[in-house]
Design a protein around this motif. Structure first.
Motif, PDB file in Angstrom:
ATOM      1  N   VAL A 213       0.815  -1.210   0.000  1.00 45.68           N
ATOM      2  CA  VAL A 213       0.000   0.000   0.000  1.00 45.68           C
ATOM      3  C   VAL A 213       0.852   1.265   0.000  1.00 45.68           C
ATOM      4  CG1 VAL A 213      -2.075  -0.971   1.042  1.00 45.68           C
ATOM      5  CG2 VAL A 213      -0.221  -0.209   2.517  1.00 45.68           C
ATOM      6  N   LEU A 214       0.486   2.184  -0.862  1.00 47.32           N
ATOM      7  CA  LEU A 214       1.007   3.540  -0.826  1.00 47.32           C
ATOM      8  C   LEU A 214       0.108   4.371   0.080  1.00 47.32           C
ATOM      9  CD1 LEU A 214       1.605   3.952  -4.660  1.00 47.32           C
ATOM     10  CD2 LEU A 214       3.381   3.730  -2.927  1.00 47.32           C
ATOM     11  N   PRO A 215       0.594   5.483   0.625  1.00 48.40           N
ATOM     12  CA  PRO A 215      -0.258   6.345   1.450  1.00 48.40           C
ATOM     13  C   PRO A 215      -1.193   7.184   0.577  1.00 48.40           C
ATOM     14  CG  PRO A 215       1.933   7.272   1.311  1.00 48.40           C
ATOM     15  CD  PRO A 215       1.993   5.959   0.587  1.00 48.40           C
ATOM     16  N   ILE A 216      -2.165   6.518  -0.059  1.00 50.76           N
ATOM     17  CA  ILE A 216      -3.084   7.194  -0.981  1.00 50.76           C
ATOM     18  C   ILE A 216      -4.525   6.868  -0.596  1.00 50.76           C
ATOM     19  CG2 ILE A 216      -1.494   7.364  -2.920  1.00 50.76           C
ATOM     20  CD1 ILE A 216      -2.728   4.810  -4.055  1.00 50.76           C
ATOM     21  N   LEU A 217      -5.411   7.782  -0.930  1.00 47.10           N
ATOM     22  CA  LEU A 217      -6.819   7.645  -0.568  1.00 47.10           C
ATOM     23  C   LEU A 217      -7.457   6.391  -1.161  1.00 47.10           C
ATOM     24  CD1 LEU A 217      -9.231   9.074   0.850  1.00 47.10           C
ATOM     25  CD2 LEU A 217      -9.725  10.144  -1.366  1.00 47.10           C
ATOM     26  N   ASP A 218      -6.961   5.944  -2.291  1.00 43.40           N
ATOM     27  CA  ASP A 218      -7.526   4.790  -2.999  1.00 43.40           C
ATOM     28  C   ASP A 218      -7.576   3.533  -2.126  1.00 43.40           C
ATOM     29  OD1 ASP A 218      -6.104   6.781  -4.502  1.00 43.40           O
ATOM     30  OD2 ASP A 218      -6.515   5.653  -6.323  1.00 43.40           O
ATOM     31  N   THR A 219      -6.736   3.478  -1.080  1.00 43.43           N
ATOM     32  CA  THR A 219      -6.671   2.298  -0.216  1.00 43.43           C
ATOM     33  C   THR A 219      -7.638   2.362   0.964  1.00 43.43           C
ATOM     34  OG1 THR A 219      -4.870   3.284   1.079  1.00 43.43           O
ATOM     35  CG2 THR A 219      -4.244   1.908  -0.786  1.00 43.43           C
ATOM     36  N   LEU A 220      -8.367   3.460   1.131  1.00 47.76           N
ATOM     37  CA  LEU A 220      -9.249   3.615   2.288  1.00 47.76           C
ATOM     38  C   LEU A 220     -10.209   2.439   2.471  1.00 47.76           C
ATOM     39  CD1 LEU A 220     -10.395   5.243   4.674  1.00 47.76           C
ATOM     40  CD2 LEU A 220     -11.854   6.481   3.030  1.00 47.76           C
ATOM     41  N   PRO A 221     -10.894   1.949   1.429  1.00 51.51           N
ATOM     42  CA  PRO A 221     -11.821   0.822   1.653  1.00 51.51           C
ATOM     43  C   PRO A 221     -11.145  -0.411   2.250  1.00 51.51           C
ATOM     44  CG  PRO A 221     -12.271   1.838  -0.456  1.00 51.51           C
ATOM     45  CD  PRO A 221     -10.999   2.449   0.041  1.00 51.51           C
ATOM     46  N   MET A 222      -9.883  -0.634   1.928  1.00 49.27           N
ATOM     47  CA  MET A 222      -9.173  -1.780   2.491  1.00 49.27           C
ATOM     48  C   MET A 222      -8.975  -1.610   3.998  1.00 49.27           C
ATOM     49  SD  MET A 222      -6.250  -2.474  -0.385  1.00 49.27           S
ATOM     50  CE  MET A 222      -6.650  -2.452  -2.132  1.00 49.27           C
ATOM     51  N   TYR A 223      -8.608  -0.396   4.395  1.00 50.73           N
ATOM     52  CA  TYR A 223      -8.416  -0.142   5.822  1.00 50.73           C
ATOM     53  C   TYR A 223      -9.734  -0.239   6.584  1.00 50.73           C
ATOM     54  CZ  TYR A 223      -3.609   1.387   4.967  1.00 50.73           C
ATOM     55  OH  TYR A 223      -2.280   1.424   4.621  1.00 50.73           O
TER      56      TYR A 223
ATOM     57  N   GLY B 270     -12.821 -15.190   5.831  1.00 50.87           N
ATOM     58  CA  GLY B 270     -11.747 -16.180   5.938  1.00 50.87           C
ATOM     59  C   GLY B 270     -10.454 -15.746   5.284  1.00 50.87           C
ATOM     60  N   VAL B 271     -10.235 -14.434   5.251  1.00 52.39           N
ATOM     61  CA  VAL B 271      -9.029 -13.881   4.631  1.00 52.39           C
ATOM     62  C   VAL B 271      -8.282 -13.043   5.660  1.00 52.39           C
ATOM     63  CG1 VAL B 271      -8.121 -12.391   2.820  1.00 52.39           C
ATOM     64  CG2 VAL B 271     -10.129 -13.809   2.357  1.00 52.39           C
ATOM     65  N   LYS B 272      -7.001 -13.268   5.764  1.00 54.37           N
ATOM     66  CA  LYS B 272      -6.160 -12.443   6.621  1.00 54.37           C
ATOM     67  C   LYS B 272      -5.381 -11.490   5.715  1.00 54.37           C
ATOM     68  CE  LYS B 272      -2.456 -12.655  10.073  1.00 54.37           C
ATOM     69  NZ  LYS B 272      -1.495 -13.534  10.794  1.00 54.37           N
ATOM     70  N   VAL B 273      -5.437 -10.199   6.009  1.00 54.57           N
ATOM     71  CA  VAL B 273      -4.772  -9.209   5.173  1.00 54.57           C
ATOM     72  C   VAL B 273      -3.627  -8.566   5.941  1.00 54.57           C
ATOM     73  CG1 VAL B 273      -5.029  -6.983   4.001  1.00 54.57           C
ATOM     74  CG2 VAL B 273      -6.778  -8.744   3.716  1.00 54.57           C
ATOM     75  N   GLU B 274      -2.490  -8.567   5.304  1.00 55.95           N
ATOM     76  CA  GLU B 274      -1.303  -7.926   5.873  1.00 55.95           C
ATOM     77  C   GLU B 274      -0.905  -6.772   4.957  1.00 55.95           C
ATOM     78  OE1 GLU B 274       3.472  -8.921   6.249  1.00 55.95           O
ATOM     79  OE2 GLU B 274       2.028 -10.590   6.273  1.00 55.95           O
ATOM     80  N   PHE B 275      -0.869  -5.567   5.513  1.00 57.99           N
ATOM     81  CA  PHE B 275      -0.496  -4.391   4.727  1.00 57.99           C
ATOM     82  C   PHE B 275       1.020  -4.184   4.778  1.00 57.99           C
ATOM     83  CE2 PHE B 275      -4.941  -3.108   5.894  1.00 57.99           C
ATOM     84  CZ  PHE B 275      -5.449  -3.218   4.611  1.00 57.99           C
ATOM     85  N   ILE B 276       1.606  -4.002   3.607  1.00 58.21           N
ATOM     86  CA  ILE B 276       3.041  -3.729   3.497  1.00 58.21           C
ATOM     87  C   ILE B 276       3.193  -2.316   2.944  1.00 58.21           C
ATOM     88  CG2 ILE B 276       5.213  -4.407   2.425  1.00 58.21           C
ATOM     89  CD1 ILE B 276       4.048  -7.237   2.130  1.00 58.21           C
ATOM     90  N   PRO B 277       3.637  -1.357   3.747  1.00 53.73           N
ATOM     91  CA  PRO B 277       3.742   0.025   3.268  1.00 53.73           C
ATOM     92  C   PRO B 277       4.881   0.197   2.265  1.00 53.73           C
ATOM     93  CG  PRO B 277       4.592  -0.159   5.503  1.00 53.73           C
ATOM     94  CD  PRO B 277       4.015  -1.491   5.165  1.00 53.73           C
ATOM     95  N   ALA B 278       4.628   1.054   1.268  1.00 53.31           N
ATOM     96  CA  ALA B 278       5.657   1.419   0.287  1.00 53.31           C
ATOM     97  C   ALA B 278       5.645   2.934   0.142  1.00 53.31           C
ATOM     98  CB  ALA B 278       5.390   0.750  -1.055  1.00 53.31           C
ATOM     99  N   GLY B 279       6.816   3.518  -0.012  1.00 52.55           N
ATOM    100  CA  GLY B 279       6.919   4.968  -0.083  1.00 52.55           C
ATOM    101  C   GLY B 279       6.731   5.537  -1.472  1.00 52.55           C
ATOM    102  N   SER B 280       6.795   4.675  -2.491  1.00 50.74           N
ATOM    103  CA  SER B 280       6.666   5.144  -3.864  1.00 50.74           C
ATOM    104  C   SER B 280       6.170   4.003  -4.733  1.00 50.74           C
ATOM    105  CB  SER B 280       8.015   5.639  -4.388  1.00 50.74           C
ATOM    106  OG  SER B 280       8.921   4.552  -4.489  1.00 50.74           O
TER     107      SER B 280
ATOM    108  N   ALA C 116       7.641   2.974  -7.367  1.00 51.52           N
ATOM    109  CA  ALA C 116       8.812   2.156  -7.697  1.00 51.52           C
ATOM    110  C   ALA C 116       9.091   1.122  -6.609  1.00 51.52           C
ATOM    111  CB  ALA C 116      10.029   3.057  -7.896  1.00 51.52           C
ATOM    112  N   GLU C 117       8.997   1.541  -5.353  1.00 52.84           N
ATOM    113  CA  GLU C 117       9.209   0.603  -4.247  1.00 52.84           C
ATOM    114  C   GLU C 117       8.110  -0.457  -4.224  1.00 52.84           C
ATOM    115  OE1 GLU C 117       9.599   0.507   0.650  1.00 52.84           O
ATOM    116  OE2 GLU C 117       9.303   2.424  -0.381  1.00 52.84           O
ATOM    117  N   ARG C 118       6.872  -0.043  -4.460  1.00 55.67           N
ATOM    118  CA  ARG C 118       5.752  -0.995  -4.538  1.00 55.67           C
ATOM    119  C   ARG C 118       6.027  -2.069  -5.589  1.00 55.67           C
ATOM    120  NH1 ARG C 118       1.156   1.546  -7.774  1.00 55.67           N
ATOM    121  NH2 ARG C 118       2.701   1.006  -9.361  1.00 55.67           N
ATOM    122  N   ASP C 119       6.469  -1.629  -6.772  1.00 51.13           N
ATOM    123  CA  ASP C 119       6.703  -2.564  -7.871  1.00 51.13           C
ATOM    124  C   ASP C 119       7.868  -3.511  -7.576  1.00 51.13           C
ATOM    125  OD1 ASP C 119       4.585  -1.435  -9.225  1.00 51.13           O
ATOM    126  OD2 ASP C 119       5.830  -0.117 -10.449  1.00 51.13           O
ATOM    127  N   GLN C 120       8.873  -3.024  -6.862  1.00 52.37           N
ATOM    128  CA  GLN C 120       9.993  -3.886  -6.474  1.00 52.37           C
ATOM    129  C   GLN C 120       9.523  -4.993  -5.532  1.00 52.37           C
ATOM    130  OE1 GLN C 120      12.821  -1.128  -4.833  1.00 52.37           O
ATOM    131  NE2 GLN C 120      13.486  -0.363  -6.826  1.00 52.37           N
TER     132      GLN C 120
END
Length: 330
Positions: free
Chosen positions: A49-59, A71-81, A83-87
Motif C-alpha cells: 500500500v502507498l499512502p493514498i486515498l484509494d486504499t481507504l476501503p481496504m483499511y 476467511g481472509v487475513k490481510v497484511e499491509f506492506i507500506p511502500a513509499g513510492s 517504484a518501491e511498490r513494484d519492487q
C-alpha cells in the motif's frame, strides 16, 4: 416341592432376562463423540500500500473485521513510492496492490504477471483524480495558456498519460504539449508552489492541497472521467492458487465501500492515522464516492495501450482479457 419348582422358574426367568439384555446391549452400537471439523486456515494476502486515498476501503474492511468474516487475513506492506511498490511485487514479497493501467501494461508486456480484479477508484463528474494546475504566479488561467509550457510529470506513468490525453481532449496537439520529468510528487508540489514549475499534474488529494496553497486549477478529469482511475491488482500466481481468497477480499472491500459511500464523513480518524489525506485538509476534504463491482473497460485499456505505443514505451499489444478479469467481483 412347590417352593423348589418356584425357585427353578424364577431362576430361569432371571437367566432369560439376562440373555435378552445382553443381546440388546450387543445390538446397540456404542455412542461416539463426533469429530470436530476445524475451519480451514485463513489465507493471508499481503497488500502493498502507498499512502493514498484509494486504499481507504481496504483499511475500513480491516477495521470492521470484514476480511476475517470472509476467511481472509490481510497484511499491509507500506511502500513509499510506486517504484518501491513494484519492487516488492516483482520480488514476490507482496501479493496485491493498488496500481493503474499504465503500470499493468509494463508488468504484462512480456508475460502475464498480474491481473486487475477491480477498480479501486475512478474520477467522476464532481470529483477529480488527476488535475493539471498552474503556479499561482504563472499568469496561466486556461488550457490555451499551457501551450508550450513545461508541465511537471512523472514520465511513463499514469500522470504522463492523463496529462497528454486531457490536453488533447481540450484541443492541444501533441507538439503543443511540453512536459518535464519531476518524478517525486513532493518535489513537484514544492516547485509548483515556488513558481519554479509553471504547471504540474498532481493526483487528488494532493491537488486539493496545492490549490489550497495558491495553485490555479486549469484542467482535471471531471470533464473526462474515463481517463482517471486506479485498480486493485494481484499477482497471477496468487490468483490461480487462491481464487476464493481473492473473491472474499473483494466482497469485504465492497462491503466497506458501501459504508464509506453511505457516510463519507465518519472516516477522518482513519484518514489521519494512515496518512491518506494531508493534515491541512482534514476536516474540509470531501471523500469521493468509490466505485462498486466494476473493472476498467476494454476501451479504456485500448486507449492506454495506444498511448504507450505512441510514446515508444512498449512495442507490442498486451491482451485486455489476460490482464483484466471480472471473475471475482461480488
Amino acid at each position: 416341592m412347590f417352593k423348589s419348582r418356584l425357585l427353578l422358574i424364577t431362576s430361569s426367568l432371571i437367566l432369560l432376562a439376562g440373555l435378552i439384555l445382553g443381546a440388546c446391549a450387543q445390538a446397540t452400537p456404542p455412542l461416539t463423540t463426533p469429530t470436530a471439523i476445524s475451519p480451514a486456515e485463513p489465507v493471508t494476502l499481503r497488500i502493498v500500500v502507498l499512502p493514498i486515498l484509494d486504499t481507504l476501503p481496504m483499511y475500513v474492511a480491516q477495521q470492521k473485521g470484514y476480511f476475517d468474516a470472509q476467511g481472509v487475513k490481510v497484511e499491509f506492506i507500506p511502500a513509499g513510492s510506486a517504484a518501491e511498490r513494484d519492487q516488492i511485487i516483482a520480488a514476490g514479497q507482496g501479493d496485491g496492490m493498488v496500481n493503474d493501467l499504465v503500470s499493468t501494461l509494463f508488468y504484462n508486456q512480456d508475460t502475464i504477471q498480474i491481473q486487475i480484479v477491480s477498480l479501486a477508484r475512478t474520477a467522476t463528474s464532481e470529483f477529480p483524480q488527476y488535475s493539471i494546475l498552474a503556479a499561482g504566479n504563472s499568469g496561466i488561467s486556461s488550457v490555451e495558456g499551457l501551450k508550450g509550457v513545461e508541465i511537471g510529470i512523472s514520465e511513463g506513468s499514469v500522470i504522463a498519460y492523463t496529462t497528454d490525453r486531457l490536453l488533447q481532449a481540450e484541443g492541444l496537439s501533441p507538439d503543443q504539449i511540453k512536459t518535464i520529468a519531476v518524478p517525486k510528487i513532493g518535489e513537484r508540489m514544492a516547485l509548483l508552489g515556488s513558481g519554479e514549475l509553471k504547471a504540474a499534474n498532481l493526483p487528488d488529494p494532493l491537488s486539493s492541497l496545492a490549490i489550497q496553497s495558491g495553485a490555479i486549477p486549469i484542467l482535471n478529469d471531471t470533464k473526462h472521467p474515463e481517463l482517471g482511475n486506479s485498480e486493485i491488482s494481484f499477482r497471477k500466481v496468487v490468483i490461480d492458487e487462491h481464487p476464493q481468497a481473492i473473491r472474499g477480499f473483494l466482497i469485504a472491500v465492497e462491503q466497506a465501500i458501501k459504508e464509506i459511500n453511505a457516510d463519507p464523513s465518519q472516516w477522518e480518524s482513519l484518514l489521519t492515522e494512515q496518512k491518506l489525506v494531508p493534515e491541512p485538509l482534514i476536516g474540509t476534504y470531501k471523500i469521493p464516492p468509490f466505485p462498486t463491482g466494476s473493472v476498467p473497460s476494454e476501451a479504456q485499456w485500448a486507449d492506454v495501450l495506444a498511448w504507450a505505443k505512441e510514446k515508444g514505451l512498449i512495442s507490442k499489444d498486451v491482451s485486455y482479457s489476460d490482464s483484466v478479469t471480472a471473475e471475482f467481483l461480488p
